[in-house]
Every structure is written in C-alpha cells, then in structure tokens.
Design a protein around this motif. Structure first.
Motif, short mmCIF file in Angstrom:
data_model
loop_
_atom_site.label_atom_id
_atom_site.label_comp_id
_atom_site.label_asym_id
_atom_site.label_seq_id
_atom_site.Cartn_x
_atom_site.Cartn_y
_atom_site.Cartn_z
N GLU A 436 0.83 -1.20 0.00
CA GLU A 436 0.00 0.00 0.00
C GLU A 436 0.87 1.26 0.00
O GLU A 436 0.53 2.25 -0.66
N ASN A 440 0.41 4.03 -2.78
CA ASN A 440 -0.20 5.26 -2.29
C ASN A 440 0.83 6.11 -1.58
O ASN A 440 0.93 6.10 -0.35
N LYS A 443 0.84 8.29 2.27
CA LYS A 443 0.23 7.70 3.46
C LYS A 443 1.31 7.12 4.37
O LYS A 443 2.34 6.64 3.91
N GLN A 447 -1.47 4.92 9.25
CA GLN A 447 -2.74 5.22 8.59
C GLN A 447 -3.25 4.01 7.81
O GLN A 447 -4.45 3.70 7.84
N ILE A 448 -2.37 3.33 7.12
CA ILE A 448 -2.78 2.16 6.34
C ILE A 448 -3.25 1.04 7.26
O ILE A 448 -4.25 0.37 6.99
N ALA A 450 -4.60 1.36 10.19
CA ALA A 450 -5.91 1.73 10.73
C ALA A 450 -7.00 1.58 9.67
O ALA A 450 -8.09 1.06 9.97
N GLU A 451 -6.74 2.01 8.44
CA GLU A 451 -7.73 1.92 7.37
C GLU A 451 -8.06 0.48 7.03
O GLU A 451 -9.22 0.14 6.76
N LYS A 452 -7.06 -0.40 7.01
CA LYS A 452 -7.26 -1.79 6.62
C LYS A 452 -7.56 -2.71 7.80
O LYS A 452 -7.75 -3.91 7.61
N ASN A 453 -7.60 -2.14 9.02
CA ASN A 453 -7.87 -2.93 10.22
C ASN A 453 -6.90 -4.11 10.33
O ASN A 453 -7.28 -5.26 10.51
N GLU A 455 -4.20 -4.21 12.55
CA GLU A 455 -3.49 -4.28 13.81
C GLU A 455 -3.84 -5.55 14.56
O GLU A 455 -4.99 -5.99 14.59
#
Length: 535
Positions: A436, A440, A443, A447-448, A450-453, A455
């Motif tokens: 990613e 992108n 970023k 952030q990636i 968190a956006e893609k869940n 963790e």
C-alpha cells in the motif's frame, strides 16, 4: 574498455594468441606491460604474429581469455582540463566552446587544478606511486572532431604509476563463495577529450559538436591480470564505486569483445590492430580507426605546458601560495571511506553477510537508504537488511526504478519495521502495508494499518470473546477432537486473521502449565482456551 587476450590450445600446442587493448605484441607467454593511447569508451585490438601451423577448426579447441583494461573516465569538474569552458551534459551543440577548445591560433592551455587533484586522489585510492613530477605530451592524429590535430595527454611520465585494485568474484554457485583477487594498475594519466561527430545518414553529412572537446579524462590502465569477462566486469564495477566514492567521476562504463574475437579466429579470420567502439544499438563493437602499430602518433612534449610538480608536507616550498601548489599529503587526508572499507564496516557493525554488503553498495543510493532506515528504526539490523535487499530492492527491480525514484521513503519503511518489531502487526500484514505504501505515496504505515484494520489484537478479553465465538460457530470441528478421533488437522478462522488449530493429541497437564507460564499474555489466552476446549 575491457581488453582481452585470446589463446587457443590444441593437442598440447599453443598456436597463437591475440592481445586486445594495449598495443603489446608477444609471441608466447602473458604480456608484461601495456601502453595506453585509446580514446574514450574504446577498445583497441592488436594483431599478433602467428606460429606457422595448421589452424584448428571451429569447436576443436578451447579458448582462454586474458583481460587487461584501458579505461577513460570523465573527471567530475565544472570546467574543462585546459580552458574555462563549462562542462554541462546535454547543453545545446557548440554552446560550451572556448577559443582554446576550437584551437584558434594564439590560444594557450591553462591547467585545471580540480582535474589534477582528482587524478592524485584516484592514484592514492589505488595505492599508486604519485610522481612528484609528471609531463604533458602531444599525441597527433587526424579526426574531424579534434580541431588541433593532436590530443594533450601524458605519454612519457604520467601522474601516477604502479598501483593495485582489489576486487571480489564468486567462484561457486552460492553467493557466499567469494574470493578476493588483485589486478595491477600500470598508470593513471590526465588527457583531454575530443569533440563529438554526429553522422546524418539521410543527408550523407557529419556534424561536429565541440562541447566535449577539452573535457578532462582520467585514463586508468590495468595490466592483463584477469582471465574472463566476469572478472573484468567486477573489477570495472569496483573501480566505478571507488571513483564515485571519491567524487572524481560519475563513472558510467560498459564492456564487450571476447566472444567476437573467438568467432573471428575460429572462422579463419584475423584480429586487426584497430580501435573499436561499442554500438549499443547493435550490441557489438565496430571498427573506428587503426591503432598504434600501424599509425605514427608522433608523440612530442607539449611546449605550452611546463612539468607538473606536486609536493608533500616535507617538500612544500616555504612561502608557497597554497592556490598554486598541490600538497599530496593534504589530499590523502581528504580521502573518504573506500568501498572495501565500507563493506568491512557493514559486516562488522551489523553482522550482515559479506554478499549483503556487496549488494548494498552495488545499487546506487541503496547504502544511504539502508543507513537512513537504521537511524530511524528500533528493528534489528538483520531485519532491516532483509527488508531492504529483498522486499524494497525487489519492488525497485520489478518497476525498473532507481532508489531515488522509490515512492517508499526510509522514514516510512522505518515506521513499518517499528510496527512489526513491537508486534502491532503480523509479518503478512507488514507486507500488505508495504504494498500500500508503494501504491499510495504520502500515506503513513499507521494510517494504512488503521484503514485496513490490520493491527493485531492486544486485549485478552476481546481476544477470548473472538475465540469463543469462533469455536461456537464450528461445533462439528470441536466435537471431533473431543471424542478422541484422529482426523486431519482443521483450521478455524476468525475475523482479524486469527486461526485456531484443533489437534487430536494434546500435551499432558504438566506441559500445559509450563507452556502457559512462558507464553505472552495474548498467547496465554489462546492456549488456555485451546486446552480447555479440546481436553
């Protein structure tokens, strides 16, 4: 350019061999010396005497190559060797030409101090003897882009002699099977470049651009101590790294010739005494002009340049103007860390394998990228090395990009490795984040994630609820191991990437307790639930 000498062997007899690049003629045995009088980016091929004997047919004999190098490297300087004209790549034709470059009557050469310093530093880096007195000579030959009809070079007494260049080659199938070899440096000399001829085939005319005329060149002559093109290419690459580390040249080089000579000799041809240049469109060398053996260059002392005198701290004249003299000892103190020392330091400081240190230096800008990542991350150096050489470099090669063109910055990779190091994400998630980042630009890894869940779960209560809901959703899978049935292991997947493996055979209670006390808090929750369900 690489200068191979080819020999053929048949029925125990040596019939003949040809020496390429340095104009030496030897009836038998390896050459002991070479002369250096080629133009930039060219390889000269010398015809050798043949013993009177029947020539072997194609495929009957094995050929052995002995390779010497005669390399011309453009000096990194703002102005030319003997004039104040600027040096600028891709400038409009004939826009950087002084009166001296155009050889107008009455013009005189003025030696560029920067070019002399570059030659001395290169000689020191190659363990050469620096001549405290060197001379300039005129080498006469006609060429359309050589207005004066001669080239100023150093034929009789060059600026540096008798050095050595160490390089490493792989001798086995594994990258770790490397040995260090040495090639002798015969001499390093200063000389000026000629202009450029632009051939227009449609109009049957040649146009002359004199922007290159007078640019300073370093000619580095290596003795024929190498035995194949691979060794020659490795030695050239090592020299390239040294020149780039010194800042004396950008050092863009290429190499080709051995196979052409083999084909020529096996088909009954002869190796002519000529200068050849490489045609990148055809992928082969093409003839340009005769070499020293057939052409009289009429070398003579350059009357407009006095002997070049160098000094050291002990011989420096009292009251000498520092701007008018060159102190070899001061230049020696300014030498940067050379590639060989850098590789040794990387192995020593970061515990990396020697082949990894070579890989970091061989790609322009990769070492700097690696060191910047190391500065900003808490991850172990070995993990950083793996990610830089495997993942990062792999993406660069796929996209045919230079390190400077990478969309992933050292800071971004360092942040990603920190997330992985503190186990905030899994290894598979880290690779997904890197992809990613590559797609992108802008970023951050956080952030990636968190956006893609992506963790990893850290709360034991949440983790236990997730495990229980997964088990309750698959009662048939749980029922099999509880009944003692030995079945094929099955995977239970939960949202977030959690996987549970029900196994028919569980450790005894004592082993279970030991495992639970040594596991991490999150792992302990999973294991405890696993043992309780399947016991």
């Amino acid at each position: 350019m690489a200068a191979p000498m080819l020999r053929w062997f048949c029925s125990g007899r040596r019939f003949a061999f040809a020496w390429v690049g340095c104009g030496s003629c030897h009836r038998r045995g390896p050459p002991t010396g070479s002369t250096s009088n080629g133009k930039r980016g060219q390889s000269s091929v010398a015809q050798q005497p043949h013993i009177t004997a029947q020539k072997p047919r194609k495929g009957e004999c094995e050929w052995a190559a002995v390779v010497g190098l005669e390399i011309h490297a453009q000096i990194a300087s703002n102005s030319k060797l003997f004039s104040g004209s600027q040096v600028h790549f891709a400038a409009p034709p004939n826009s950087l030409v002084s009166f001296f470059d155009a050889s107008l009557p009455g013009t005189l050469p003025v030696l560029n101090r920067r070019c002399v310093e570059a030659a001395v530093m290169t000689g020191l880096a190659l363990d050469c003897h620096i001549n405290r007195k060197s001379l300039f000579d005129r080498k006469h030959y006609f060429y359309a882009d050589l207005p004066a009809g001669y080239q100023i070079t150093q034929q009789r007494l060059p600026i540096a002699v008798n050095g050595s260049l160490a390089y490493s080659v792989c001798v086995g199938r594994k990258p770790s099977q490397m040995v260090t070899r040495t090639v002798r440096v015969k001499q390093i000399q200063l000389e000026q470049d000629s202009g450029k001829s632009l051939h227009d085939d449609l109009r049957s005319q040649t146009l002359i651009d004199l922007n290159r005329a007078g640019i300073g060149l370093l000619e580095v002559v290596l003795e024929p101590d190498m035995s194949c093109g691979e060794e020659a290419a490795t030695a050239v690459r090592e020299l390239q790294l040294i020149l780039q580390a010194l800042g004396t040249s950008q050092a863009n080089m290429a190499d080709y010739e051995i196979q052409r000579q083999i084909n020529e000799l096996e088909n009954g041809g002869e190796i002519l005494n000529e200068t050849r240049s490489f045609d990148y469109k055809l992928g082969c060398t093409v003839p340009m002009r005769d070499k020293e053996g057939k052409q009289d260059y009429r070398f003579m002392p350059e009357p407009n340049l006095p002997p070049l005198l160098l000094y050291d701290s002990g011989s420096l004249p009292s009251g000498a103007d520092p701007k008018q003299v060159i102190n070899v000892d001061q230049l020696r103190e300014r030498l940067p860390e050379l590639p060989r020392v850098t590789r040794e330091r990387l192995v020593r400081e970061y515990g990396m394998l020697p082949q990894h240190s070579f890989a970091l230096l061989n790609e322009v800008g990769l070492l700097e990228f690696f060191q910047n990542v190391i500065k900003e991350t808490r991850a172990e150096p070995k993990k950083v090395t793996s990610w830089v050489l495997n993942t990062f470099l792999g993406f660069l090669k796929q996209q045919n990009l230079a390190v400077s063109e990478s969309p992933v910055t050292p800071s971004a990779l360092a942040e990603l490795l920190d997330l992985l190091d503190r186990k905030a994400i899994s290894s598979s998630a880290a690779k997904q984040v890197f992809e990613e980042l590559w797609r992108n630009e802008g970023k951050t890894p956080a952030q990636i994630v968190a956006e893609k869940n992506l963790e990893l779960l850290q709360d034991p209560e949440v983790l236990e609820r997730l495990c229980r809901s997964t088990l309750e959703a698959h009662p048939d899978v749980v029922r099999g191991p509880r009944g003692g049935a030995v079945t094929q292991a099955q995977w239970l997947r939960a949202e977030g990437g959690l996987r549970l493996t029900p196994a028919p055979l569980l450790p005894c209670p004592a082993v279970q307790r030991r495992v639970l006390t040594t596991a991490s808090p999150v792992s302990s929750v999973i294991l405890q639930l696993f043992f309780s369900v399947f016991s």
